[in-house]
Design a protein around this motif. Structure first.
Motif, PDB file in Angstrom:
ATOM      1  N   GLY A  94      37.248  92.594  15.368  1.00 22.26           N
ATOM      2  CA  GLY A  94      38.327  91.827  14.761  1.00 22.26           C
ATOM      3  C   GLY A  94      38.412  92.079  13.271  1.00 22.26           C
ATOM      4  O   GLY A  94      37.401  92.017  12.565  1.00 22.26           O
ATOM      5  N   ILE A  95      39.618  92.372  12.783  1.00 19.47           N
ATOM      6  CA  ILE A  95      39.822  92.626  11.359  1.00 19.47           C
ATOM      7  C   ILE A  95      40.765  91.563  10.806  1.00 19.47           C
ATOM      8  O   ILE A  95      41.982  91.643  10.980  1.00 19.47           O
ATOM      9  N   PRO A  96      40.229  90.535  10.141  1.00 17.90           N
ATOM     10  CA  PRO A  96      41.105  89.543   9.500  1.00 17.90           C
ATOM     11  C   PRO A  96      41.844  90.174   8.315  1.00 17.90           C
ATOM     12  O   PRO A  96      41.456  91.241   7.811  1.00 17.90           O
ATOM     13  N   THR A  97      42.889  89.515   7.862  1.00 12.18           N
ATOM     14  CA  THR A  97      43.583  89.976   6.665  1.00 12.18           C
ATOM     15  C   THR A  97      42.650  89.848   5.464  1.00 12.18           C
ATOM     16  O   THR A  97      41.664  89.108   5.492  1.00 12.18           O
ATOM     17  N   VAL A  98      42.967  90.572   4.387  1.00  6.47           N
ATOM     18  CA  VAL A  98      42.166  90.467   3.168  1.00  6.47           C
ATOM     19  C   VAL A  98      42.124  89.018   2.697  1.00  6.47           C
ATOM     20  O   VAL A  98      41.074  88.504   2.286  1.00  6.47           O
ATOM     21  N   ARG A  99      43.268  88.344   2.778  1.00  2.00           N
ATOM     22  CA  ARG A  99      43.366  86.939   2.361  1.00  2.00           C
ATOM     23  C   ARG A  99      42.365  86.075   3.123  1.00  2.00           C
ATOM     24  O   ARG A  99      41.626  85.271   2.524  1.00  2.00           O
ATOM     25  N   ASP A 100      42.312  86.245   4.439  1.00  2.00           N
ATOM     26  CA  ASP A 100      41.386  85.438   5.239  1.00  2.00           C
ATOM     27  C   ASP A 100      39.938  85.857   5.033  1.00  2.00           C
ATOM     28  O   ASP A 100      39.017  85.021   5.081  1.00  2.00           O
ATOM     29  N   ARG A 101      39.715  87.155   4.785  1.00  2.00           N
ATOM     30  CA  ARG A 101      38.346  87.608   4.513  1.00  2.00           C
ATOM     31  C   ARG A 101      37.821  86.978   3.222  1.00  2.00           C
ATOM     32  O   ARG A 101      36.641  86.607   3.136  1.00  2.00           O
ATOM     33  N   VAL A 102      38.682  86.868   2.220  1.00  2.00           N
ATOM     34  CA  VAL A 102      38.257  86.276   0.946  1.00  2.00           C
ATOM     35  C   VAL A 102      37.900  84.806   1.140  1.00  2.00           C
ATOM     36  O   VAL A 102      36.856  84.331   0.659  1.00  2.00           O
TER      37      VAL A 102
END
Length: 392
Positions: A94-102
């Protein structure tokens, strides 16, 4: 450090007022830098770090902090890709968006010090100052101190199977901040987006509908997976099974072995019952009991079993890189590793060939570091040479 110290000092203490720390400016800046350093592909919204840099990092983080503070933040879908496994199957990532990863990394900086105090010493994955090699050394030491009946266990789709309700109970045992708990629930229930062979995007709410699973690849998943596995490891000891059979668990993420001095079959049966109660599935085809040195087993890329000294011919219990892992690096008949580099050096003096040889050297040095057990005090000097004697 204060959170960790308090958690260590007071095992029953429950933390509140954590959510406001997630959107603190310094915490978000730290989280952004961590995510950028890790790199990674764009998520479902296709936004990259380059896009954010052009937009303005400070402005982007301010807007994200406002969403969190005003409680309007909503996770975006997780982009799912599949990575090939050595057995021909595929592992979902699963690859979350950069926004969600932050945001997840910011939450991790708050939660990790708390739960690190609770994780068991048998758990080696995703923790500071611990590694897969440490887990391998632990197994090696157990075998060489008489714990030679091994429960070699395999769990089916561990990350996708973790039940949300039980997992959240484990979180809530320490965290009573409702906003923080809601944040974690939203990540667990976020839609998953896949692209089919025709390029069509498909969204699934399986995690929410079935109430289980945490995306493998999301920054928060390592902590949550360790936290849920803690239930098994702690229960094993508190229910007396470790003492009864001198049966010691060594765990790394979804990989585990139980090294027993006696009662391995009973340990296996008990492990199955405990995993069933935890709503996890034991892979019967890959789970077994084996006796060392009569048999060998693989764990974290190593083979454990009887080796022979190339100097004296004397048998001893040793640890060598697993044949499958060596073949994967060397690429078997294709002579390619999984990165696509040909592992056969070239005598060509062209720039391309020289560049290839440099990459090959870097790969082999990295591999040698990953599989080096030279600092292990219970390995004799001649054991390293047994790799050649034992695997050829």
């Amino acid at each position: 450090m204060a959170l960790h110290a308090k958690a260590k000092e007071s095992p029953d203490f429950r933390f509140h007022a954590l959510y406001d720390k997630v959107y603190r400016a310094d915490v978000l800046v730290y989280a952004y830098k961590r995510c950028k350093a890790n790199g990674g592909a764009a998520g479902a919204d296709n936004q990259t770090f380059e896009d954010i840099e052009q937009y303005g990092v400070e402005r982007w983080l301010d807007e994200l902090a406002h969403e969190l503070k005003s409680r309007t933040y909503q996770p975006q879908p997780v982009r799912r890709v599949y990575l090939p496994k050595p057995d021909g199957k595929q592992r979902p990532l699963g690859i979350p968006t950069v926004r969600d990863r932050v945001v997840q990394t910011a939450a991790m900086s708050v939660l990790d010090p708390i739960f690190e105090a609770d994780l068991q010493p048998e758990q080696y994955a995703y923790r500071a100052d611990r590694s897969a090699l440490d887990a391998v050394r632990h197994v090696h030491k157990l075998i060489n101190t008489g714990h030679r009946k091994i429960v070699d266990a395999d769990l089916s789709s561990y990350f996708d199977s973790i039940p949300h309700v039980d997992l959240m109970r484990s979180v809530a045992r320490r965290v009573v901040d409702g906003a923080m708990l809601h944040l974690i629930r939203m990540w667990l229930e976020a839609p998953v987006e896949e692209t089919d062979e025709r390029g069509n995007k498909l969204r699934s709410l399986r995690n929410r509908d079935e109430g289980r699973g945490t995306p493998q690849g999301a920054p928060i998943s390592p902590l949550l997976s360790n936290l849920y596995m803690r239930r098994f490891v702690l229960g094993w000891k508190e229910l007396g099974y470790e003492a009864r059979w001198e049966a010691y668990i060594v765990n790394y993420a979804d990989d585990l072995v139980i090294c027993c001095r006696m009662g391995a079959e009973q340990a296996l049966a008990t492990m199955r019952k405990m995993m069933s109660k935890l709503k996890l599935t034991v892979n019967d085809s890959k789970t077994r009991v084996c006796s060392v040195p009569e048999e060998k087993f693989d764990f974290l890329g190593y083979t454990f079993g009887q080796c022979y000294s190339p100097k004296t011919g004397r048998a001893y219990l040793g640890t060598v890189p697993a044949r499958k892992r060596v073949q994967r690096i060397c690429g078997g008949d294709t002579r390619n590793d999984r990165t696509g580099y040909n592992l056969v050096g070239s005598s060509d003096n062209s720039d391309e060939a020289q560049s290839h040889n440099v990459r090959m050297g870097e790969l082999l040095l990295s591999w040698a570091g990953q599989f080096s057990l030279s600092c292990c005090r219970w390995l004799r000097d001649d054991e390293a040479a047994s790799v050649v004697a034992n695997e050829t």
